[in-house]
Design an enzyme around this catalytic site. Structure first.
Site, short mmCIF file in Angstrom:
data_model
loop_
_atom_site.label_atom_id
_atom_site.label_comp_id
_atom_site.label_asym_id
_atom_site.label_seq_id
_atom_site.Cartn_x
_atom_site.Cartn_y
_atom_site.Cartn_z
N HIS A 1 14.85 68.14 -56.15
CA HIS A 1 15.18 66.60 -56.73
C HIS A 1 14.21 65.94 -57.45
O HIS A 1 14.18 64.92 -57.99
CB HIS A 1 15.87 65.79 -55.34
CG HIS A 1 14.64 65.49 -54.66
ND1 HIS A 1 14.13 66.26 -53.43
CD2 HIS A 1 14.04 64.11 -54.85
CE1 HIS A 1 13.17 65.42 -53.04
NE2 HIS A 1 13.08 64.19 -53.72
C1 UD1 Z 1 13.89 59.05 -53.53
C2 UD1 Z 1 12.32 59.14 -53.44
C3 UD1 Z 1 11.86 60.52 -52.94
C4 UD1 Z 1 12.73 61.23 -51.81
C5 UD1 Z 1 14.30 61.04 -52.22
C6 UD1 Z 1 15.01 61.71 -51.30
C7 UD1 Z 1 11.29 57.37 -54.35
C8 UD1 Z 1 10.40 57.13 -55.90
N1 UD1 Z 1 11.74 58.40 -54.50
O1 UD1 Z 1 14.13 59.77 -54.61
O2 UD1 Z 1 10.63 60.32 -52.38
O3 UD1 Z 1 12.22 62.47 -51.65
O4 UD1 Z 1 14.54 59.74 -52.15
O5 UD1 Z 1 16.20 61.56 -51.70
O6 UD1 Z 1 11.66 56.38 -53.71
N2 UD1 Z 1 21.81 58.12 -56.26
C9 UD1 Z 1 23.20 58.25 -55.89
N3 UD1 Z 1 23.36 57.78 -54.76
C10 UD1 Z 1 22.48 57.36 -53.72
C11 UD1 Z 1 21.15 57.52 -54.01
C12 UD1 Z 1 20.84 57.85 -55.26
O7 UD1 Z 1 23.91 58.71 -56.46
O8 UD1 Z 1 22.86 57.09 -52.76
C13 UD1 Z 1 21.34 58.78 -57.56
C14 UD1 Z 1 21.21 57.67 -58.57
O9 UD1 Z 1 21.74 58.34 -59.83
C15 UD1 Z 1 19.80 57.42 -58.92
C16 UD1 Z 1 19.11 58.92 -58.49
O10 UD1 Z 1 20.18 59.45 -57.51
O11 UD1 Z 1 19.47 57.00 -60.08
C17 UD1 Z 1 17.71 58.67 -57.84
O12 UD1 Z 1 17.64 57.87 -56.85
P1 UD1 Z 1 16.39 57.23 -56.52
O13 UD1 Z 1 16.52 56.36 -55.25
O14 UD1 Z 1 15.66 56.51 -57.76
O15 UD1 Z 1 15.48 58.20 -56.32
P2 UD1 Z 1 15.41 59.84 -55.63
O16 UD1 Z 1 15.39 60.66 -56.66
O17 UD1 Z 1 16.65 59.90 -54.53
#
Ligand code: UD1
Length: 371
Positions: A204
């Site tokens: 991811h």
């Molecule tokens: C975050 C953490 C990362 C961790 C990861 C585990 C930061 C900078 N990164 O990254 O260290 O390893 O979580 O998962 O905080 N999304 C959904 N549903 C959700 C959450 C996210 O659809 O419940 C999608 C959204 O499109 C979002 C993308 O995933 O834009 C990324 O989510 P985000 O919280 O920005 O960071 P992660 O890549 O999950």
């Protein structure tokens, strides 16, 4: 004494659960804030249920956005909560955006901060997590570390040694507490797998999945390992799912239908905590770019190939089963096939990863702030 803790994203949940337990046991007045950075049923709610984390006292509901948007929203929404609740100390865990944003908010209100999993450094500032770790540690008051290298990093950065406490790993507290329950998971049967007959993949990191070239190369290497005789199970993070669709990379993989035997690379939805523990524990090999999974495989003694150029968790290499393979397809395939032939390298569970980190942390916090 009133303690307020922050969680936001999936890897925070297994780190906070044992602290919540321990505080409840000792009758600490504890207020839990969920920032809402992760909000999907499968990224959040399922973990609260399976880890028996108390329902958050408040959910800030910030949701997705750019790093700056998430940071700003968390700060805006958390400030009035801190002003109202007036905690004596705030606990933050790990390295996600919520950890950093909450720390800046509290520091400006002069609320003492304890950082759990402090001091880890990849020395790679292209990772958002590295920025989060540096900023949080620069303003935290108490630093609880999971490995000696982290304590050394903090000392080098000028943190006073009496503020650093090497206590072990609360993520491993959760693992050890739930491993027996995870035995009852039916995930192997559901996916048509037998112990040691498959590998597990998670990806991811933006550097791996946001660039179609890199992501394509990694998938090609994975397909080669799968075709070499090891079916790979790939629970897909929402970010990765989006990229797979956008870049048309689905030809390397196929969707999973329950009850069907595994072949090639099989995609599933994100798994719950217990299913994922069971899946990892019984696997022959794990390929990942996650931080926490490098630690979990070290405890299970399962070989782990980390698809990154660096790790902030060096003890998983020096003591554990982890190896860095970067994004080079040939190296991924070569090391993957070598793991299949040779199994896990000689390994030992790192010092103090004994299931009692939360006990040490809460004990120390009571001593510092309490009663
Ligand atoms: C975050 C953490 C990362 C961790 C990861 C585990 C930061 C900078 N990164 O990254 O260290 O390893 O979580 O998962 O905080 N999304 C959904 N549903 C959700 C959450 C996210 O659809 O419940 C999608 C959204 O499109 C979002 C993308 O995933 O834009 C990324 O989510 P985000 O919280 O920005 O960071 P992660 O890549 O999950």
């Amino acid at each position: 004494m009133k303690i307020l803790s922050i969680v936001g994203a999936r890897p925070n949940f297994m780190k906070i659960a044992p602290l919540c337990d321990e505080m409840a046991k000792r009758g600490v007045n504890h207020y839990l804030v969920h920032t809402g950075q992760h909000y999907d049923e499968k990224m959040s709610k399922l973990f609260f249920e399976q880890l028996a984390i108390p329902k958050p006292d408040i959910d800030l509901g910030v949701g997705s956005g750019t790093q700056a948007e998430q940071t700003a929203e968390i700060m805006k929404r958390l400030e009035p909560v801190l002003l109202r609740e007036k905690p004596d100390l705030m606990i933050v865990v790990g390295d996600v955006t919520s950890t950093m944003a909450a720390s800046i908010t509290a520091a400006k209100l002069l609320i003492p901060i304890a950082h759990v999993e402090s001091g880890l450094r990849s020395f790679d500032r292209t990772m958002p997590e590295e920025i989060n770790r540096l900023l949080t540690d620069a303003i935290a008051d108490y630093h609880f570390t999971t490995e000696e290298s982290a304590s050394q990093n903090l000392i080098r950065e000028g943190v006073a040694p009496e503020k650093i406490f090497f206590v072990g790993n609360t993520m491993i507290d959760s693992l050890l507490k739930h491993v027996e329950k995870a035995e009852q998971s039916t995930i192997l049967k559901d996916l048509g797998l037998s112990p040691q007959g498959y590998g597990v993949v998670t990806l991811h990191r933006p550097s791996n999945v946001d660039d179609p070239g890199n992501f394509g190369k990694i998938l090609k290497a994975l397909a080669e390992i799968a075709n070499g005789g090891l079916p790979l199970i790939f629970p897909v993070h929402p970010r990765t799912r989006k990229r797979l669709d956008e870049y048309g990379l689905k030809s390397f993989v196929r969707e999973h239908r329950v009850g069907e035997a595994a072949v090639g690379i099989m995609l599933t939805d994100p798994l719950g905590y217990l299913d994922f523990l069971k899946l990892t524990k019984e696997s022959r090999l794990v390929l990942t770019d996650s931080g926490g999974i490098q630690e979990e495989t070290t405890v299970f003694g399962v070989p782990c190939l980390t698809l990154r150029e660096n790790t902030e968790r060096p003890v998983t290499i020096t003591s554990g089963t982890n190896m860095l393979v970067g994004m080079d397809s040939q190296k991924i395939v070569f090391e993957g096939m070598r793991c299949l032939r040779e199994g896990a390298p000689h390994h030992a569970v790192p010092q103090l990863w004994d299931g009692r980190a939360a006990e040490r942390i809460v004990g120390k916090i009571i001593e510092l702030v309490g009663p």
